[in-house]
Enzyme design. Sequence first.
Site, PDB file in Angstrom:
ATOM      1  N   PRO A   9      -5.043   3.820   4.637  1.00  0.00           N
ATOM      2  CA  PRO A   9      -5.195   5.115   3.895  1.00  0.00           C
ATOM      3  C   PRO A   9      -4.742   5.090   2.090  1.00  0.00           C
ATOM      4  CG  PRO A   9      -3.882   5.481   5.070  1.00  0.00           C
ATOM      5  CD  PRO A   9      -4.782   4.432   5.472  1.00  0.00           C
ATOM      6  N   ASN A  10      -4.756   6.039   1.541  1.00  0.00           N
ATOM      7  CA  ASN A  10      -5.044   5.731   0.092  1.00  0.00           C
ATOM      8  C   ASN A  10      -4.743   4.147  -1.046  1.00  0.00           C
ATOM      9  OD1 ASN A  10      -3.619   7.915  -0.194  1.00  0.00           O
ATOM     10  ND2 ASN A  10      -1.831   7.167   0.890  1.00  0.00           N
ATOM     11  N   ARG A  17      -2.965   4.469  -8.411  1.00  0.00           N
ATOM     12  CA  ARG A  17      -1.762   4.976  -7.734  1.00  0.00           C
ATOM     13  C   ARG A  17      -0.906   3.777  -7.830  1.00  0.00           C
ATOM     14  NH1 ARG A  17      -0.888   2.651  -1.331  1.00  0.00           N
ATOM     15  NH2 ARG A  17       0.575   3.728  -0.874  1.00  0.00           N
ATOM     16  N   TYR A  22       1.873  -1.552  -7.340  1.00  0.00           N
ATOM     17  CA  TYR A  22       0.167  -2.092  -6.539  1.00  0.00           C
ATOM     18  C   TYR A  22      -0.465  -3.133  -7.876  1.00  0.00           C
ATOM     19  CZ  TYR A  22       2.000   0.628  -2.783  1.00  0.00           C
ATOM     20  OH  TYR A  22       2.795   0.994  -1.605  1.00  0.00           O
ATOM     21  N   ASN A  71      -5.406  -4.415   5.145  1.00  0.00           N
ATOM     22  CA  ASN A  71      -4.409  -4.164   5.665  1.00  0.00           C
ATOM     23  C   ASN A  71      -4.147  -2.180   5.759  1.00  0.00           C
ATOM     24  OD1 ASN A  71      -2.310  -2.797   3.965  1.00  0.00           O
ATOM     25  ND2 ASN A  71      -3.177  -3.924   1.759  1.00  0.00           N
ATOM     26  N   ALA A  74      -0.313   2.272   5.182  1.00  0.00           N
ATOM     27  CA  ALA A  74       0.743   3.243   5.547  1.00  0.00           C
ATOM     28  C   ALA A  74       0.526   3.249   7.338  1.00  0.00           C
ATOM     29  CB  ALA A  74       0.748   4.815   5.010  1.00  0.00           C
ATOM     30  N   HIS A  77       2.862   1.051   9.693  1.00  0.00           N
ATOM     31  CA  HIS A  77       4.399   1.394   9.532  1.00  0.00           C
ATOM     32  C   HIS A  77       4.528   2.666  10.812  1.00  0.00           C
ATOM     33  CE1 HIS A  77       4.580  -1.612   6.509  1.00  0.00           C
ATOM     34  NE2 HIS A  77       4.118   0.251   5.734  1.00  0.00           N
ATOM     35  N   ASP A  84      -3.200  -1.186  19.084  1.00  0.00           N
ATOM     36  CA  ASP A  84      -3.914  -1.407  20.823  1.00  0.00           C
ATOM     37  C   ASP A  84      -4.709  -1.693  20.157  1.00  0.00           C
ATOM     38  OD1 ASP A  84      -1.763  -0.759  22.248  1.00  0.00           O
ATOM     39  OD2 ASP A  84      -2.240   1.601  22.531  1.00  0.00           O
ATOM     40  N   GLU A  95      -3.510  -9.364   9.305  1.00  0.00           N
ATOM     41  CA  GLU A  95      -3.029  -8.078   8.561  1.00  0.00           C
ATOM     42  C   GLU A  95      -2.440  -8.812   7.166  1.00  0.00           C
ATOM     43  OE1 GLU A  95       0.568  -7.231  10.484  1.00  0.00           O
ATOM     44  OE2 GLU A  95       1.513  -5.908   9.053  1.00  0.00           O
ATOM     45  N   HIS A  97      -0.353  -7.405   3.204  1.00  0.00           N
ATOM     46  CA  HIS A  97       0.666  -6.097   2.434  1.00  0.00           C
ATOM     47  C   HIS A  97      -0.077  -6.609   1.050  1.00  0.00           C
ATOM     48  CE1 HIS A  97       0.971  -3.778   5.669  1.00  0.00           C
ATOM     49  NE2 HIS A  97       1.417  -5.040   6.352  1.00  0.00           N
ATOM     50  N   ILE A  98       0.069  -6.155   0.186  1.00  0.00           N
ATOM     51  CA  ILE A  98       0.565  -6.243  -1.167  1.00  0.00           C
ATOM     52  C   ILE A  98       1.891  -6.750  -1.851  1.00  0.00           C
ATOM     53  CG2 ILE A  98      -0.431  -5.475  -3.905  1.00  0.00           C
ATOM     54  CD1 ILE A  98      -2.656  -3.618  -2.282  1.00  0.00           C
ATOM     55  N   SER A  99       2.229  -5.182  -1.060  1.00  0.00           N
ATOM     56  CA  SER A  99       3.581  -5.415  -2.028  1.00  0.00           C
ATOM     57  C   SER A  99       4.710  -6.068  -0.755  1.00  0.00           C
ATOM     58  CB  SER A  99       3.357  -4.129  -1.552  1.00  0.00           C
ATOM     59  OG  SER A  99       4.113  -3.334  -0.982  1.00  0.00           O
ATOM     60  N   ARG A 104      11.392  -3.291   0.570  1.00  0.00           N
ATOM     61  CA  ARG A 104      11.162  -1.902   0.121  1.00  0.00           C
ATOM     62  C   ARG A 104      11.666  -1.536   1.324  1.00  0.00           C
ATOM     63  NH1 ARG A 104       5.159  -0.454  -0.946  1.00  0.00           N
ATOM     64  NH2 ARG A 104       5.868   0.863  -1.980  1.00  0.00           N
ATOM     65  N   ARG A 108       8.806   0.037   6.086  1.00  0.00           N
ATOM     66  CA  ARG A 108       8.115   0.145   5.566  1.00  0.00           C
ATOM     67  C   ARG A 108       8.462  -1.744   6.370  1.00  0.00           C
ATOM     68  NH1 ARG A 108       5.422   2.902   2.240  1.00  0.00           N
ATOM     69  NH2 ARG A 108       6.744   3.936   0.163  1.00  0.00           N
TER      70      ARG A 108
HETATM   71  C1  DQA Z   1       0.754  -1.168   1.463  1.00  0.00           C
HETATM   72  C2  DQA Z   1       1.800  -1.350   1.900  1.00  0.00           C
HETATM   73  C3  DQA Z   1       2.560   0.074   2.893  1.00  0.00           C
HETATM   74  O1  DQA Z   1       3.822   0.444   3.613  1.00  0.00           O
HETATM   75  C4  DQA Z   1       2.246   1.110   1.670  1.00  0.00           C
HETATM   76  O2  DQA Z   1       1.889   2.317   2.668  1.00  0.00           O
HETATM   77  C5  DQA Z   1       0.598   1.081   1.139  1.00  0.00           C
HETATM   78  C6  DQA Z   1       0.928  -0.275   1.326  1.00  0.00           C
HETATM   79  C7  DQA Z   1       1.198  -2.969   1.152  1.00  0.00           C
HETATM   80  O3  DQA Z   1       0.055  -3.645   1.047  1.00  0.00           O
HETATM   81  O4  DQA Z   1       2.261  -3.379  -0.214  1.00  0.00           O
HETATM   82  O5  DQA Z   1      -0.393   2.330   1.101  1.00  0.00           O
HETATM   83  O6  DQA Z   1      -0.024  -1.750   2.690  1.00  0.00           O
END
Ligand code: DQA
Length: 141
Positions: A9-10, A17, A22, A71, A74, A77, A84, A95, A97-99, A104, A108
């Site tokens: 998502p997002n 964003r 990001y 990725n 959200a 978390h 599962d 897995e 994550h960008i950040s 943070r 997270r």
């Molecule tokens: C994220 C980190 C998550 O906490 C956040 O909700 C995201 C992006 C990242 O790529 O850093 O939407 O997965």
Amino acid sequence: MKILIINGPNLNLLGTREPETYGDKSFENYFSQLQFKFKNTSLSYFQSNIEGELIDKLHECDHEFDGVVLNAAAYTHTSIGLGDALKAIKTPVVEVHISNTHAREDFRKKSFLSANAKGVIFGFGLASYDLAIESFLIEKQ
Ligand code: DQA
């Protein structure tokens, strides 16, 4: 080697964003760069804002790909269902994550995915995806 990148998502809003966190590049743009860089690897891309669609995609892609770069944003978390799903399928999932999620907010720091992932890469900006792809290629050497 066939690799599927799944974004949650997002992440369809990458580029606009929270650019300070990001970056200012859209994922479509970045995906073209990845395809150019990893010419000998078949890369596919799927994005959804819907938890169930991400789970369905993981089920569908089982056995179809050599690896998945996920990725879950959200949902990382919050989603026991996605965790599962990783456990249920045979295809290895890295897995990403960008950040640096550990630098943070506390919420997270928890991932429902990591225990069932092959590995986790976070904090390198969009290069986290490059590193995840590399991790599958290194294994093949
Ligand atoms: C994220 C980190 C998550 O906490 C956040 O909700 C995201 C992006 C990242 O790529 O850093 O939407 O997965």
